[in-house]
Design an enzyme around this catalytic site. Structure first.
Site, short mmCIF file in Angstrom:
data_model
loop_
_atom_site.label_atom_id
_atom_site.label_comp_id
_atom_site.label_asym_id
_atom_site.label_seq_id
_atom_site.Cartn_x
_atom_site.Cartn_y
_atom_site.Cartn_z
N TYR A 1 4.74 -0.14 9.75
CA TYR A 1 5.25 -1.18 9.33
C TYR A 1 4.08 -1.91 8.33
CZ TYR A 1 6.89 -6.19 9.69
OH TYR A 1 7.28 -7.58 9.24
N LYS B 1 8.49 0.64 6.91
CA LYS B 1 9.20 -0.61 6.67
C LYS B 1 8.17 -1.28 5.70
CE LYS B 1 10.18 -4.99 8.82
NZ LYS B 1 10.23 -6.08 9.84
#
Length: 308
Positions: free
Chosen positions: A134, A163
């Site tokens: 992330y 992400k």
């Protein structure tokens, strides 16, 4: 683990006493999947993971796994103050039956690449689960640039996705240029989904999907199918709402929208407080306009999933 499609960053519902509302959490999870979402991400920033005690995190994962009934993967967002605590939760998530991990930087502490690499590498290596890194420098102060993501991908066979929440859609292209199809790239900020898919993103970790799943799935599918005019018409309608996902009070705003739609409540945990005053008035205007002009997209009602 199939990293593709629209995967909600699920909000965590609280009852009037501030406890996790497991009955609604299960219903909400089933409703999201029933409207076309391809997986569920639990315990993330939007899920107020930083306010949850360890046991609450475990019980939330159990509830969502039961609600998913094996129909879609459940992904545990892994972040805490220490590497040891994150590794512990990652291992527990694997034991519970999660199919993937969303690996975050540690809360509070942001530092250089040597230390951040050690932290996320320890989490990725702790289990056999498929992992997504992330990158959210806006919220966490740590920026995993494409070259560093490539370094992690070279060293960890179970790192399969990223992400990308830097708000710079050029990062999608940069990651793909370095890595080709080695990693799936997901858009992590709602108001970049149209541009991100055009750049090659294959998935969306979404926020407003918690209140508008049918529209979110339709928008993503239209964009992926390169039906650009139809996608942009829907995107233009959705944008004022999607921008709620990119401000400091995203949790309060998205939960408030859920409450207004009857698919959740505005309850948040302190230090967060529900929106009031000018912020509330602005949100009310945005939602009124959106509902008055809402496109005709079939949504399976949440009442169909009561007792899920």
């Amino acid at each position: 683990m199939n990293w593709a499609g629209v995967m909600p960053a699920m909000t965590t519902p609280f009852d009037s006493n501030g406890a996790v509302d497991h009955a609604f959490l299960a219903q909400h999870a089933a409703w999201l999947l029933g409207n076309g979402c391809t997986g569920l991400v639990v315990l993330g920033s939007l899920g107020e993971g930083a306010t949850l005690e360890y046991d609450e995190k475990v019980e939330a994962l159990k509830t969502v796994i039961r609600a998913a009934k094996g129909k879609a993967p459940v992904v545990a967002a892994i972040s805490s103050l220490s590497t040891a605590a994150s590794v512990k939760l990652a291992k527990h998530a694997e034991q519970l039956g999660c199919e993937g991990l969303l690996v975050l930087p540690p809360y509070v502490y942001s530092t250089d690449w040597r230390e951040m690499k050690q932290h996320v590498s320890a989490i990725i290596a702790a289990t056999r689960l498929s992992c997504m890194i992330y990158n959210n420098p806006v919220s966490y102060g740590t920026d995993f640039v494409p070259e560093q993501i490539a370094e992690l991908a070279a060293e960890h066979a179970n790192l399969h996705a990223v992400k990308e929440s830097s708000t710079d859609v050029r990062r999608v292209s940069a990651i793909r240029a370095l890595l080709g199809n080695r990693l799936e790239v997901f858009v992590g900020v709602d108001d970049a989904i149209y541009e991100g898919v055009a750049a090659g993103a294959t998935g969306w970790i979404a926020g407003l999907v918690n209140a508008f799943p049918a529209e979110s799935v339709e928008l993503f599918n239209l964009a992926r199918a390169r039906k650009l005019d139809e996608a942009f018409d829907l995107y233009r309608w959705f944008l004022p709402l999607l921008r709620m996902d990119t401000v400091p009070k995203l949790v309060q705003l998205i939960k408030w929208v859920q409450g207004q739609r009857g698919v959740g409540s505005a309850n948040v945990r302190a230090p967060r407080l529900e929106i009031v005053g000018a912020e509330l008035a602005e949100a009310q205007q945005v939602l009124r306009t959106a509902l008055a002009n809402r496109p005709k997209i079939n949504e399976v009602p949440i009442s169909n999933f009561k007792g899920a």
